[in-house]
Enzyme design. Sequence first.
Site, PDB file in Angstrom:
ATOM      1  N   ASN A  10      12.068 106.909 -65.433  1.00  0.00           N
ATOM      2  CA  ASN A  10      12.260 108.309 -65.833  1.00  0.00           C
ATOM      3  C   ASN A  10      11.150 108.650 -66.819  1.00  0.00           C
ATOM      4  OD1 ASN A  10      13.107 110.724 -66.924  1.00  0.00           O
ATOM      5  ND2 ASN A  10      14.981 109.911 -67.857  1.00  0.00           N
ATOM      6  N   LYS A  12      10.441 111.418 -68.164  1.00  0.00           N
ATOM      7  CA  LYS A  12      10.830 112.463 -69.125  1.00  0.00           C
ATOM      8  C   LYS A  12       9.712 113.514 -69.263  1.00  0.00           C
ATOM      9  CE  LYS A  12      14.048 109.308 -71.220  1.00  0.00           C
ATOM     10  NZ  LYS A  12      14.780 108.851 -72.386  1.00  0.00           N
ATOM     11  N   HIS A  95      21.827 113.296 -67.353  1.00  0.00           N
ATOM     12  CA  HIS A  95      21.165 112.431 -68.337  1.00  0.00           C
ATOM     13  C   HIS A  95      21.643 112.812 -69.739  1.00  0.00           C
ATOM     14  CE1 HIS A  95      18.107 110.688 -70.909  1.00  0.00           C
ATOM     15  NE2 HIS A  95      17.918 109.821 -69.932  1.00  0.00           N
ATOM     16  N   GLU A  97      20.196 113.261 -72.424  1.00  0.00           N
ATOM     17  CA  GLU A  97      19.429 114.318 -73.102  1.00  0.00           C
ATOM     18  C   GLU A  97      19.832 115.697 -72.582  1.00  0.00           C
ATOM     19  OE1 GLU A  97      15.662 112.409 -72.380  1.00  0.00           O
ATOM     20  OE2 GLU A  97      16.378 110.805 -73.698  1.00  0.00           O
ATOM     21  N   GLU A 167      24.150 104.588 -69.388  1.00  0.00           N
ATOM     22  CA  GLU A 167      23.152 104.638 -70.454  1.00  0.00           C
ATOM     23  C   GLU A 167      23.846 104.965 -71.777  1.00  0.00           C
ATOM     24  OE1 GLU A 167      19.015 105.517 -68.750  1.00  0.00           O
ATOM     25  OE2 GLU A 167      19.989 107.442 -68.993  1.00  0.00           O
ATOM     26  N   GLY A 173      15.945 105.041 -76.061  1.00  0.00           N
ATOM     27  CA  GLY A 173      14.759 105.326 -76.868  1.00  0.00           C
ATOM     28  C   GLY A 173      14.834 104.782 -78.284  1.00  0.00           C
ATOM     29  N   SER A 213      16.581 101.383 -73.495  1.00  0.00           N
ATOM     30  CA  SER A 213      15.643 100.392 -74.037  1.00  0.00           C
ATOM     31  C   SER A 213      15.494  99.142 -73.162  1.00  0.00           C
ATOM     32  CB  SER A 213      16.029 100.017 -75.472  1.00  0.00           C
ATOM     33  OG  SER A 213      16.014 101.166 -76.300  1.00  0.00           O
TER      34      SER A 213
HETATM   35  P1  PGA Z   1      14.617 104.365 -72.682  1.00  0.00           P
HETATM   36  O1  PGA Z   1      15.250 105.611 -71.863  1.00  0.00           O
HETATM   37  O2  PGA Z   1      14.323 103.295 -71.680  1.00  0.00           O
HETATM   38  O3  PGA Z   1      13.380 104.928 -73.326  1.00  0.00           O
HETATM   39  O4  PGA Z   1      15.637 103.927 -73.681  1.00  0.00           O
HETATM   40  C1  PGA Z   1      16.154 105.393 -70.830  1.00  0.00           C
HETATM   41  C2  PGA Z   1      16.579 106.708 -70.242  1.00  0.00           C
HETATM   42  O5  PGA Z   1      16.764 107.680 -70.990  1.00  0.00           O
HETATM   43  O6  PGA Z   1      16.727 106.828 -69.011  1.00  0.00           O
END
Ligand code: PGA
Length: 250
Positions: A10, A12, A95, A97, A167, A173, A213
Site C-alpha cells: 500500500n 499510500k 483502511h 486511515e 491491521e 507506521g 510495521s
Molecule cells: P505500515 O502500514 O506497514 O507502514 O505500518 C501498513 C498499512 O497501513 O497498510
Amino acid sequence: MTRPYYIAGNWKMHKTRSEAAELARTLTVKLKDGKHKYLVAPSFTSLETVGAIVKGTNILLGAQNMAAEEQGAHTGEVSVLQLKDLGVQVVILGHSERRHTYKEDDELVNKKVKLALRHGLDVILCIGELLSEREAGLAEKVCETQTRKGLEGVPVSDLARVTLAYEPVWAIGTGKTATPEDADAIHAYVRGVIERLYGASAAEKMIIQYGGSVKAENAAQLMAKENIDGALVGGASLKADTFVPIAMFG
Ligand code: PGA
C-alpha cells in the site's frame, strides 16, 4: 488446507508517476519468480502508469479507496467505474486511515464493499482496533464488528473475492508490530467469525493478511503462524529493497 500467501504493498500518498513507475518496473523484474500472490496499490494518480507496467505480470493492480456511489455529484471522489476503466483489479477498503482520519464508518465501508464486488473488483477489507480498544480488552469485539458489518449482505458466492487485512491501528507506521502470537490470535478469532457467518469451508479458505510495521525482519515469523496468510505492507513497500525480501519470503 494450505492457503496461498498474499503480499500487498500500500503506497499510500507517496510517489509521483515517475517514481511509481520506477518502483513498479523494478518489482516486475524482482518478483517475477515469486511464488506468492502480489499486489501494489499506488495513488489514484499513478494507477494508469503502474497498471501499464504490471499488466500481464504476477502483480495485481489495486486502488487504496473508492467512492460508495457508482457516479454522480461527488466532488473529489473516484468511482468504481473509473477504477475499472484503468484496469484496477482490487480495491482496499476500510483502511484505518480512512476509518479514523476521514471518519468512514462500517456502514459506508460496507456500501463500498458491496459496490466493488458487484462490479467485479476484488476487495481487501481492513479491520483493526485502536490502542485504547486493545487496552480495554476490546480487540476481538472491534474486529468482529468491523468484519460482520463490513460484510453485511455479501453472499458466500462473493466471499472468495474478499481478503481480510487485520491491521491493529497502534502498529501502523509506528514500528511496533503485533507479536506473531497476538496477531495469530486475532486472525483465528476472525476466522471463527467467518465460520459463524459463512460456514467452515469458507472460513478455511479466507485469506487474512496482517498489516502494521511488517518488515523483512519480522515477515517470516508472522507468516509462519497458522492463521496469517500474507501481509499488507505500508512503509516497507515504498522501496524495492525493503519490499522484495518480504514478498519473496519462504
Ligand atoms: P505500515 O502500514 O506497514 O507502514 O505500518 C501498513 C498499512 O497501513 O497498510
